[in-house]
Design an enzyme around this catalytic site. Sequence first.
Site, short mmCIF file in Angstrom:
data_model
loop_
_atom_site.label_atom_id
_atom_site.label_comp_id
_atom_site.label_asym_id
_atom_site.label_seq_id
_atom_site.Cartn_x
_atom_site.Cartn_y
_atom_site.Cartn_z
N GLY A 79 0.83 -1.22 0.00
CA GLY A 79 0.00 0.00 0.00
C GLY A 79 0.86 1.26 0.00
N PHE A 126 -1.76 7.21 0.56
CA PHE A 126 -1.44 8.42 1.35
C PHE A 126 -0.35 8.18 2.40
N ILE A 127 -0.63 7.35 3.40
CA ILE A 127 0.35 7.21 4.49
C ILE A 127 1.55 6.41 4.00
N ASP A 178 -1.37 -7.52 -5.86
CA ASP A 178 -2.40 -7.59 -4.83
C ASP A 178 -1.85 -8.35 -3.61
N SER A 201 -9.59 1.89 2.76
CA SER A 201 -9.42 2.71 3.96
C SER A 201 -10.58 3.68 4.26
N THR A 216 -5.80 0.98 13.30
CA THR A 216 -6.44 2.29 13.44
C THR A 216 -7.11 2.44 14.81
N ASP A 217 -7.28 3.69 15.24
CA ASP A 217 -8.00 3.94 16.51
C ASP A 217 -9.47 3.53 16.40
N GLU A 218 -9.97 3.38 15.16
CA GLU A 218 -11.39 3.05 14.99
C GLU A 218 -11.75 1.68 15.56
N TYR A 245 -15.59 -1.08 7.85
CA TYR A 245 -14.15 -0.81 7.75
C TYR A 245 -13.43 -1.17 9.05
N SER A 246 -13.92 -0.61 10.16
CA SER A 246 -13.19 -0.83 11.42
C SER A 246 -13.30 -2.29 11.87
N LYS A 254 -10.59 -4.11 10.10
CA LYS A 254 -9.28 -3.77 10.67
C LYS A 254 -9.09 -4.50 12.02
P1 NAD Z 1 -5.14 4.95 1.10
O1 NAD Z 1 -6.51 4.51 0.68
O2 NAD Z 1 -4.67 6.32 0.76
O3 NAD Z 1 -4.05 3.93 0.56
C1 NAD Z 1 -4.26 2.53 0.51
C2 NAD Z 1 -3.25 1.96 -0.48
O4 NAD Z 1 -3.40 0.53 -0.46
C3 NAD Z 1 -3.47 2.41 -1.92
O5 NAD Z 1 -2.24 2.73 -2.53
C4 NAD Z 1 -4.08 1.18 -2.59
O6 NAD Z 1 -3.81 1.09 -3.98
C5 NAD Z 1 -3.42 0.07 -1.80
N1 NAD Z 1 -4.18 -1.19 -1.83
C6 NAD Z 1 -5.51 -1.36 -1.60
N2 NAD Z 1 -5.84 -2.66 -1.72
C7 NAD Z 1 -4.68 -3.33 -2.01
C8 NAD Z 1 -4.38 -4.70 -2.23
N3 NAD Z 1 -5.33 -5.65 -2.20
N4 NAD Z 1 -3.09 -5.05 -2.49
C9 NAD Z 1 -2.12 -4.08 -2.54
N5 NAD Z 1 -2.37 -2.77 -2.36
C10 NAD Z 1 -3.63 -2.39 -2.09
O7 NAD Z 1 -5.13 4.72 2.68
P2 NAD Z 1 -4.27 5.44 3.82
O8 NAD Z 1 -5.08 6.52 4.41
O9 NAD Z 1 -2.90 5.70 3.34
O10 NAD Z 1 -4.24 4.24 4.88
C11 NAD Z 1 -3.15 3.33 4.92
C12 NAD Z 1 -3.34 2.38 6.09
O11 NAD Z 1 -3.40 3.13 7.31
C13 NAD Z 1 -4.62 1.56 6.05
O12 NAD Z 1 -4.33 0.28 6.52
C14 NAD Z 1 -5.56 2.29 7.00
O13 NAD Z 1 -6.48 1.38 7.56
C15 NAD Z 1 -4.58 2.79 8.04
N6 NAD Z 1 -4.97 4.01 8.76
C16 NAD Z 1 -5.28 5.16 8.09
C17 NAD Z 1 -5.56 6.32 8.82
C18 NAD Z 1 -5.88 7.62 8.13
O14 NAD Z 1 -6.21 8.59 8.81
N7 NAD Z 1 -5.78 7.73 6.82
C19 NAD Z 1 -5.54 6.30 10.22
C20 NAD Z 1 -5.26 5.08 10.87
C21 NAD Z 1 -4.95 3.95 10.13
O1 DAU Z 2 -9.48 7.37 12.87
C1 DAU Z 2 -8.65 6.77 11.91
C2 DAU Z 2 -9.43 6.63 10.62
O2 DAU Z 2 -9.57 7.94 10.10
C3 DAU Z 2 -8.76 5.73 9.60
O3 DAU Z 2 -8.69 4.43 10.10
C4 DAU Z 2 -9.53 5.75 8.27
O4 DAU Z 2 -8.81 5.01 7.30
C5 DAU Z 2 -9.66 7.18 7.82
O5 DAU Z 2 -10.46 7.24 6.65
C6 DAU Z 2 -10.30 8.05 8.90
O6 DAU Z 2 -11.68 7.69 9.14
P1 DAU Z 2 -12.79 8.81 9.48
O7 DAU Z 2 -14.10 8.26 9.15
O8 DAU Z 2 -12.58 9.37 10.83
O9 DAU Z 2 -12.31 9.94 8.42
P2 DAU Z 2 -13.10 10.81 7.36
O10 DAU Z 2 -12.11 11.79 6.81
O11 DAU Z 2 -13.89 10.00 6.41
O12 DAU Z 2 -14.11 11.61 8.29
C7 DAU Z 2 -13.64 12.42 9.37
C8 DAU Z 2 -14.86 12.97 10.09
O13 DAU Z 2 -15.52 13.90 9.23
C9 DAU Z 2 -15.90 11.92 10.46
O14 DAU Z 2 -16.48 12.27 11.70
C10 DAU Z 2 -16.93 12.04 9.35
C11 DAU Z 2 -16.87 13.50 8.97
N1 DAU Z 2 -17.16 13.80 7.55
C12 DAU Z 2 -16.44 13.14 6.60
C13 DAU Z 2 -16.65 13.37 5.26
C14 DAU Z 2 -15.89 12.62 4.20
C15 DAU Z 2 -18.10 14.77 7.20
O15 DAU Z 2 -18.72 15.40 8.08
N2 DAU Z 2 -18.33 14.98 5.87
C16 DAU Z 2 -17.67 14.32 4.88
O16 DAU Z 2 -17.95 14.55 3.71
#
Ligand code: NAD
Ligand code: DAU
Length: 338
Positions: A8, A12-13, A60, A84, A124-126, A148-149, A152
């Site tokens: 992955g 983003f991360i 994959d 995610s 994730t904290d979720e 999702y959560s 995870k």
């Molecule tokens: P993202 O959606 O930006 O990136 C996910 C990446 O995984 C993408 O590049 C996608 O192409 C790749 N991917 C998806 N399915 C795949 C598969 N089957 N095989 C190989 N690659 C695959 O997500 P992100 O926000 O960067 O999150 C990365 C990780 O961090 C995730 O595991 C997510 O649960 C966790 N996380 C995210 C957040 C957040 O705030 N974004 C917070 C806590 C945990």
């Molecule tokens: O807490 C960690 C998680 O944070 C990660 O595990 C997930 O991968 C990541 O997507 C994120 O989940 P959230 O659901 O918290 O993030 P999101 O940006 O989708 O939403 C943040 C907050 O904003 C949530 O309370 C929902 C709200 N929201 C979100 C969107 C997209 C809105 O009010 N309007 C919107 O259009």
Amino acid sequence: MKKYLVTGGAGFIGCNFVKHLFEAYDNIEVTVLDKLTYSGNKDNLKELESKNNYKFVEGDIADPAVVDRLLKDADIVVNFAAESHVDRSIMGADELTQTNLHGTYVLLNAAKKHGVDCFLQISTDEVYGSVETGSSVETDFLMPRNPYSATKAGADHLALSYFTTHGLPVKITRSSNNYGPYQYPEKLIPFFLTNALEDKPLPLYGDGLNVRDWLYVRDNCTGIDTVINKGKIGEIYNIGGGNEITNVEITRRILEILDKPESLITYVKDRPGHDKRYSLNSAKLESLGWKPEADFAASLEKTVKWYLDNRDWWDAIKQKNKEYKEFMEKYYKERQGG
Ligand code: NAD
Ligand code: DAU
């Protein structure tokens, strides 16, 4: 020489973590395995393509053949690969369960077969569910409340079972909401800030009073690095930003930075099962010497600036990407009637 397999890594991360590795270490080899789903973009790592210690493999994590081949030559696996987005997981969970659960299983199995020094599962904290008061510690019960959560949390249990049953050197990080460059414009901060730049409404769910704890993505990367190098095998580490704030407040701050009117805020129908608040206690990781460095106000401004300076990056998604447009159509239909 340490050989990393980062799954992955085009997301983003993951891409921020790979950049962090190359900035922090010389003696490394990094292979990125990424399926390039809608949120993955190989160009996020373009500047590394000329390096002979960086390799990108499109594939994959649920494909045993490619995973087996890559695990033969990896010391450290960092599994970011996932579906995610919570809203997408509510609309349908086929790919989500396949990647987040089965994909993690395939990786764990190959790691067990070939042996690794560290298997870091990114969680994730979720998984703790909605936290009305106090902050979650790593030993809390898991109470995931959306598909999702739930996947995870399942992957966490599976990974830990490979430690307990097979002795695989598993570690887990659970971070709060990340923000920073390269985040796909479906998540709150990049979605709202790019909408504001386009003078489009910002659809805030419910009463806008849900709370998230924002963590600058590079602080998550140093936290993950600390866990790989100093964390104990079989242990879980929370990574929180220490910036708890309501959705309406962070939306106002984005509008203020961009000098856009609050009238862009539009209250819409709430997300089903919307978790009210997440909050992490990160004392366990802090005891290893980590702390978040980012100043929230300055890093939010830096993030806004990145999106201002990289309009081509998000225009390619918002204006030209068919999948994004189809998702947005479904998204707005679901949010009607707020
Ligand atoms: P993202 O959606 O930006 O990136 C996910 C990446 O995984 C993408 O590049 C996608 O192409 C790749 N991917 C998806 N399915 C795949 C598969 N089957 N095989 C190989 N690659 C695959 O997500 P992100 O926000 O960067 O999150 C990365 C990780 O961090 C995730 O595991 C997510 O649960 C966790 N996380 C995210 C957040 C957040 O705030 N974004 C917070 C806590 C945990
Ligand atoms: O807490 C960690 C998680 O944070 C990660 O595990 C997930 O991968 C990541 O997507 C994120 O989940 P959230 O659901 O918290 O993030 P999101 O940006 O989708 O939403 C943040 C907050 O904003 C949530 O309370 C929902 C709200 N929201 C979100 C969107 C997209 C809105 O009010 N309007 C919107 O259009």
